[in-house]
Design a protein around this motif. Structure first.
Motif, mmCIF file in Angstrom:
data_model
loop_
_atom_site.group_PDB
_atom_site.id
_atom_site.type_symbol
_atom_site.label_atom_id
_atom_site.label_comp_id
_atom_site.label_asym_id
_atom_site.label_seq_id
_atom_site.Cartn_x
_atom_site.Cartn_y
_atom_site.Cartn_z
ATOM 1 N N VAL A 277 0.842 -1.198 0.000
ATOM 2 C CA VAL A 277 0.000 0.000 0.000
ATOM 3 C C VAL A 277 0.880 1.253 0.000
ATOM 4 C CG1 VAL A 277 -1.725 1.321 1.276
ATOM 5 C CG2 VAL A 277 -1.918 -1.173 1.129
ATOM 6 N N LEU A 278 1.915 1.239 0.834
ATOM 7 C CA LEU A 278 2.845 2.375 0.895
ATOM 8 C C LEU A 278 3.499 2.607 -0.460
ATOM 9 C CD1 LEU A 278 4.488 4.526 2.359
ATOM 10 C CD2 LEU A 278 6.075 2.721 3.082
ATOM 11 N N ARG A 279 3.927 1.546 -1.087
ATOM 12 C CA ARG A 279 4.555 1.672 -2.403
ATOM 13 C C ARG A 279 3.618 2.360 -3.393
ATOM 14 N NH1 ARG A 279 5.314 -1.478 -7.262
ATOM 15 N NH2 ARG A 279 7.495 -1.505 -7.923
ATOM 16 N N GLY A 280 2.355 2.010 -3.321
ATOM 17 C CA GLY A 280 1.390 2.632 -4.221
ATOM 18 C C GLY A 280 1.239 4.117 -3.963
ATOM 19 N N PHE A 281 1.116 4.501 -2.698
ATOM 20 C CA PHE A 281 0.981 5.922 -2.375
ATOM 21 C C PHE A 281 2.240 6.704 -2.756
ATOM 22 C CE2 PHE A 281 -2.482 4.864 0.798
ATOM 23 C CZ PHE A 281 -3.464 5.577 0.126
ATOM 24 N N MET A 282 3.408 6.081 -2.590
ATOM 25 C CA MET A 282 4.648 6.769 -2.940
ATOM 26 C C MET A 282 4.721 7.068 -4.440
ATOM 27 S SD MET A 282 6.550 7.393 -0.295
ATOM 28 C CE MET A 282 8.225 7.546 -0.899
ATOM 29 N N ALA A 283 4.052 6.243 -5.228
ATOM 30 C CA ALA A 283 4.103 6.410 -6.678
ATOM 31 C C ALA A 283 3.088 7.427 -7.187
ATOM 32 C CB ALA A 283 3.870 5.067 -7.370
ATOM 33 N N SER A 285 1.666 11.167 -7.050
ATOM 34 C CA SER A 285 1.958 12.532 -6.615
ATOM 35 C C SER A 285 0.754 13.099 -5.871
ATOM 36 C CB SER A 285 2.282 13.409 -7.831
ATOM 37 O OG SER A 285 3.387 12.898 -8.530
ATOM 38 N N GLY A 286 1.040 13.769 -4.756
ATOM 39 C CA GLY A 286 -0.019 14.418 -4.009
ATOM 40 C C GLY A 286 -0.595 13.594 -2.877
ATOM 41 N N TYR A 287 -0.040 12.413 -2.622
ATOM 42 C CA TYR A 287 -0.543 11.554 -1.548
ATOM 43 C C TYR A 287 0.528 11.350 -0.476
ATOM 44 C CZ TYR A 287 -4.737 10.374 -4.190
ATOM 45 O OH TYR A 287 -5.941 10.431 -4.857
ATOM 46 N N TRP A 288 1.342 12.372 -0.276
ATOM 47 C CA TRP A 288 2.451 12.225 0.657
ATOM 48 C C TRP A 288 1.965 12.040 2.085
ATOM 49 C CZ3 TRP A 288 7.323 11.411 -0.839
ATOM 50 C CH2 TRP A 288 8.317 11.391 0.152
ATOM 51 N N GLN A 289 0.923 12.753 2.480
ATOM 52 C CA GLN A 289 0.405 12.630 3.841
ATOM 53 C C GLN A 289 -0.099 11.215 4.092
ATOM 54 O OE1 GLN A 289 0.535 14.845 6.347
ATOM 55 N NE2 GLN A 289 -0.309 13.257 7.678
ATOM 56 N N GLU A 290 -0.824 10.658 3.107
ATOM 57 C CA GLU A 290 -1.304 9.287 3.240
ATOM 58 C C GLU A 290 -0.128 8.317 3.319
ATOM 59 O OE1 GLU A 290 -4.531 11.584 1.146
ATOM 60 O OE2 GLU A 290 -2.342 11.519 1.162
ATOM 61 N N ALA A 291 0.899 8.582 2.525
ATOM 62 C CA ALA A 291 2.077 7.719 2.533
ATOM 63 C C ALA A 291 2.766 7.754 3.899
ATOM 64 C CB ALA A 291 3.047 8.138 1.437
ATOM 65 N N GLN A 292 2.875 8.930 4.497
ATOM 66 C CA GLN A 292 3.504 9.039 5.813
ATOM 67 C C GLN A 292 2.719 8.270 6.869
ATOM 68 O OE1 GLN A 292 4.014 13.397 6.179
ATOM 69 N NE2 GLN A 292 6.203 12.972 6.324
ATOM 70 N N GLU A 293 1.401 8.353 6.812
ATOM 71 C CA GLU A 293 0.573 7.637 7.774
ATOM 72 C C GLU A 293 0.752 6.128 7.628
ATOM 73 O OE1 GLU A 293 -3.343 9.056 7.018
ATOM 74 O OE2 GLU A 293 -2.959 11.071 7.824
ATOM 75 N N VAL A 294 0.797 5.664 6.387
ATOM 76 C CA VAL A 294 0.986 4.235 6.152
ATOM 77 C C VAL A 294 2.374 3.801 6.615
ATOM 78 C CG1 VAL A 294 1.139 2.443 4.369
ATOM 79 C CG2 VAL A 294 -0.675 4.147 4.262
ATOM 80 N N HIS A 568 14.255 13.961 -11.157
ATOM 81 C CA HIS A 568 14.310 12.743 -10.345
ATOM 82 C C HIS A 568 12.960 12.027 -10.326
ATOM 83 C CE1 HIS A 568 17.446 15.514 -8.927
ATOM 84 N NE2 HIS A 568 18.154 14.424 -8.715
ATOM 85 N N THR A 569 12.972 10.779 -9.856
ATOM 86 C CA THR A 569 11.747 10.001 -9.771
ATOM 87 C C THR A 569 10.825 10.572 -8.704
ATOM 88 O OG1 THR A 569 12.670 8.478 -8.143
ATOM 89 C CG2 THR A 569 12.956 7.896 -10.463
ATOM 90 N N GLY A 570 9.552 10.235 -8.815
ATOM 91 C CA GLY A 570 8.556 10.764 -7.899
ATOM 92 C C GLY A 570 8.769 10.360 -6.459
ATOM 93 N N TYR A 571 9.328 9.160 -6.236
ATOM 94 C CA TYR A 571 9.575 8.712 -4.864
ATOM 95 C C TYR A 571 10.424 9.723 -4.090
ATOM 96 C CZ TYR A 571 8.342 3.955 -6.509
ATOM 97 O OH TYR A 571 7.724 2.854 -7.026
ATOM 98 N N LYS A 572 11.324 10.397 -4.782
ATOM 99 C CA LYS A 572 12.317 11.238 -4.119
ATOM 100 C C LYS A 572 11.826 12.661 -3.877
ATOM 101 C CE LYS A 572 16.140 8.625 -6.187
ATOM 102 N NZ LYS A 572 17.380 8.677 -6.977
ATOM 103 N N ARG A 573 10.645 12.998 -4.369
ATOM 104 C CA ARG A 573 10.180 14.379 -4.289
ATOM 105 C C ARG A 573 9.437 14.626 -2.992
ATOM 106 N NH1 ARG A 573 8.518 14.381 -10.711
ATOM 107 N NH2 ARG A 573 10.567 14.962 -11.494
#
Length: 754
Positions: A277-283, A285-294, A568-573
């Motif tokens: 799930v985290l991998r999906g959110f990281m990919a 853009s704009g779901y950084w908050q959700e990614a941090q929670e996961v 750079h790739t989106g993961y790094k932004r």
């Protein structure tokens, strides 16, 4: 010839037929026909004998004459087909596949719509390796399956249907006709047992087609067929979530990952499910908050898993190993992230050894035997610094990236400049053949001693059989297969270099670094021994540059504007770093921020647009650069920029090398973890210190200075161009020599150990 009864002599004739006493059999049936010409079975067996003897015209004539003499053609044909089919089955059991195929072709001429016979023909063709994808259409198989009225559930051999599907996904996995066959066969799986068997071959196909070879256009629809049978099939959900995420269709990737997660119960399963799930959110853009929670929830699962240390099922070990991959993208705290990573590696390794302890023990015994032999073969009886083994060291490199991939581009120079008198070089390729990939072909030609497989035990045993002295891991945790091979330790000395941060596996002896990419205290949080190179941990001779396919005017950027680039790739932004970058754009008049797009074009524009509004930057100053298929064109397009802005807490690596090779100034933010110091070591080893920042404030200062000082930019560009002839970063030959000296020292240390 005397007959004591029809049944007796027919049985005797069949025994002679099986013994290939064809002349005697022919005599039997010719005499039987003379005695009683009304029994048509005698004609069928006589013709069959001619056929097996290789006299096909005589066989067909015998059968035809009997049919013409009969009253009812259909029952007679069915009787003949039954006899030929029984013989074809017997020949198949005896593995006389060519003859069996010829017999079934004869059946097809008699009854073209006999679906079981056509399925058998396809199966035999794959066994004989004569199958062509168009055969399914030419034989009429797809048409028969498409119309259920043509197929009787009582006559269709479902097991044969499944077996043919498995053969097609093995023999011709990438052809659309194989996918079409699976799609048409699916509705015929009516029983639970048939569905289970059919899903097994679909899962295997999805794994190999999409996972090992990344042919998502085939793997995804194949997986969707599986989900149409069982919408809650966990393994297929896992694969499809990965594939959609890899394609940039991340919303669907997250949805499938979340669906899988909701089905999971055990702690280990929940951990890898949450990581997906985290991998999906990281990919996205704009779901950084959700990614941090996961990510916070994931860390809780990992901590609990490490504390409880439960037995882990073999099939999820690789997925678990990768579960901590994204932690360094959120925070620059190697003490914390390496702890999670190292503990997970220890857990996965110990569980893998539970399944393969006999293999691990075997490898250890072989290592010890070879070590004693090499110690005995040293030039001097006393081991010292000058002692050398009197044979070339066998160096193996293992990766799934010997192709057009960052690792593939960067690693090639160590093969180009290898000293083949002192070292025997082997490559172990943890994937199958990529299509139209010249760099992959380059590796195959450059290193003839290669072995391809995506099966862990096959790779490990081949490495052991080749008696590799030092195995170099180029992938770290980015390949489940390579990770598990390394955990079994098929080589006595194992080293991680290049692909990612260290794996944390206790079976890895050394991790290649330098004095810049890891701080002085880094050994505290690495279980591997850090082997520091004298200058740089990576060097290349350069990069191929093509003709650019973009111009500033095409992107609506004035020719005299100052362009800052993020490629750079989106993961790094990280959004916090993007805000810092926006401050630079605000501080440099008439400047633009050029951002390389990826698959979710709308998402990335919304992500940057929202941050621009938050910091008060005019959105019109954001420009977006379309993706390009070819690396050489991508590098040429970097020339659109005046200054490249690096990411943090996860720096660029290949992008940084390409930037410096294109003689572009850049700004990087140096941190503590390996991922936050890549650009630092590369800039130092290219002879450039301007743009190296140790805080966000210094990052902004350098960005504004480079944006407003054209003379400084020109000076850096000139020095970077000159550095191509002098700097350690651009001297692949010297670096290769240093690496090979390191190999010799590692081997020496290994022999000195008790």
């Amino acid at each position: 010839m005397a007959f004591s009864g029809e049944e007796y002599w027919h049985s005797e004739a069949l025994q002679l037929l099986e013994s290939r006493e064809y002349e005697q059999v022919i005599n039997f049936y010719e005499e039987a026909i003379n005695i009683n010409p009304e029994i048509q079975a005698n004609y069928w067996y006589l013709g069959l004998t001619f056929f097996l003897q290789g006299n096909k015209p005589e066989a067909e004539t015998t059968w035809l004459m009997a049919m013409m003499a009969g009253d009812d053609v259909e029952p007679e044909t069915l009787e003949l087909v039954s006899i030929i089919e029984a013989e074809a089955a017997r020949q198949t059991i005896q593995q006389n596949n060519e003859l069996a195929w010829q017999l079934r072709q004869q059946i097809r001429e008699l009854i073209p719509t006999n679906i079981n016979n056509i399925l058998s023909l396809v199966q035999l063709s794959t066994d004989l390796q004569t199958y062509l994808p168009e055969d399914l259409t030419e034989l009429g198989l797809l048409e028969l399956l498409q119309d259920a009225n043509n197929v009787s559930d009582s006559t269709l051999d479902t097991n044969l249907l499944i077996k043919v599907g498995e053969s097609l996904l093995t023999y011709a996995p990438l052809h659309n006709s194989s996918l079409k066959f699976i799609q048409l066969a699916a509705p015929y799986m009516q029983t639970a047992e048939a569905q289970k068997s059919f899903l097994r071959i679909i899962e295997k196909g999805v794994s190999e087609i999409g996972g090992a070879n990344r042919y998502y256009s085939i793997a995804i629809p194949l997986g969707e067929i599986g989900l149409s049978i069982d919408p809650e099939h966990k393994n297929i959900l896992f694969y499809l979530a990965h594939f959609y995420q890899n394609l940039g269709e991340s919303i669907q990737g997250v949805e499938l990952a979340q669906k899988l997660y909701d089905l999971l119960e055990h702690l280990a399963d929940l951990t890898y499910g949450q990581a997906l799930v985290l991998r999906g959110f990281m990919a996205i853009s704009g779901y950084w908050q959700e990614a941090q929670e996961v990510s916070q929830k994931l860390k809780q699962f990992v901590s609990q898993l490490i504390a409880e240390n439960p037995p882990i099922e073999e099939h999820i070990i690789g997925a678990l190993a990768n579960s901590t991959f994204f932690l360094p993208y959120f925070i620059d705290d190697p003490q914390e992230t390496r702890w999670f990573h190292n503990q997970m590696a220890q857990l996965c390794c110990s569980n893998l050894h539970r399944y393969y302890q006999h293999v691990v023990n075997q490898f250890q015994e072989l290592h010890q035997q070879r070590k004693i032999q090499d110690q005995g073969n040293l030039d001097n009886t006393e081991i010292n610094q000058s002692s050398q083994v009197s044979r070339p060291l066998r160096i193996g490199y293992i990766s799934h990236c010997f192709k057009a991939h960052s690792v593939g581009w960067l690693a090639r120079w160590i093969f180009e400049h290898a000293d083949l008198e002192k070292f025997e070089i082997y490559t172990y390729i943890a994937c199958c053949d990529p299509v139209n990939n010249p760099l992959h072909e380059w590796y195959l030609n450059k290193v003839p001693k290669y072995f391809k497989s995506n099966i862990v035990l096959e790779l490990a045993e081949k490495i052991s059989q080749d008696e590799i002295d030092i195995l170099i891991d180029l992938d770290s945790i980015t390949s489940d297969v390579v990770y598990e091979v390394l955990a079994l330790k098929p080589a006595p000395v194992q080293v991680t270099w290049l692909g990612w941060d260290a794996s944390g596996l206790p079976t890895i002896d050394y991790y290649i670094a330098d004095d810049y990419v890891l701080p002085d205290d880094a050994q505290e949080y690495y279980p591997e021994k850090i082997w520091r190179m004298p200058e740089t941990y990576i060097a290349v001779d350069g990069f191929e540059i093509a003709v650019p396919d973009l111009r500033r005017d095409k992107l609506d950027i004035p020719a005299d504007a100052v362009v800052f680039l993020s490629a750079h790739t989106g993961y790094k932004r990280h959004p916090a770093m993007v805000k810092v970058q926006m401050e630079i754009i605000k501080g440099v008049p008439d400047s633009y921020f050029l951002i390389k797009e990826r698959a979710d074009k709308d998402g990335i524009r919304a992500f940057y647009g929202e941050i621009a509004q938050e910091v008060g930057l005019d959105i019109d100053r954001l420009k977006f650069m379309p993706r390009t298929t070819f690396e050489a064109v991508h590098r040429a397009n970097l020339g659109l920029a005046d200054v490249v802005l690096d990411t943090y807490p996860y720096n660029g690596a290949t992008t940084t090398l390409e930037t410096l090779w294109m003689c572009l100034p850049m700004v990087t933010r140096v941190g503590e973890q390996f991922a936050a110091r890549n650009s630092y070591t590369m800039m130092i080893n290219a002879g450039i210190t301007e743009g190296i920042a140790w805080s966000d404030e210094e990052y902004i200062e350098w960005g504004i200075k480079l944006g407003t000082d054209k003379a400084l930019r020109q000076d850096i560009a000139c020095r970077l161009k000159a550095s191509r002839q002098t700097a350690p970063l651009w001297n692949g030959k010297k670096f290769t020599k240093q690496m090979e000296e390191a190999y010799q020292q590692m081997w020496q240390l290994y022999l000195e150990q008790e």
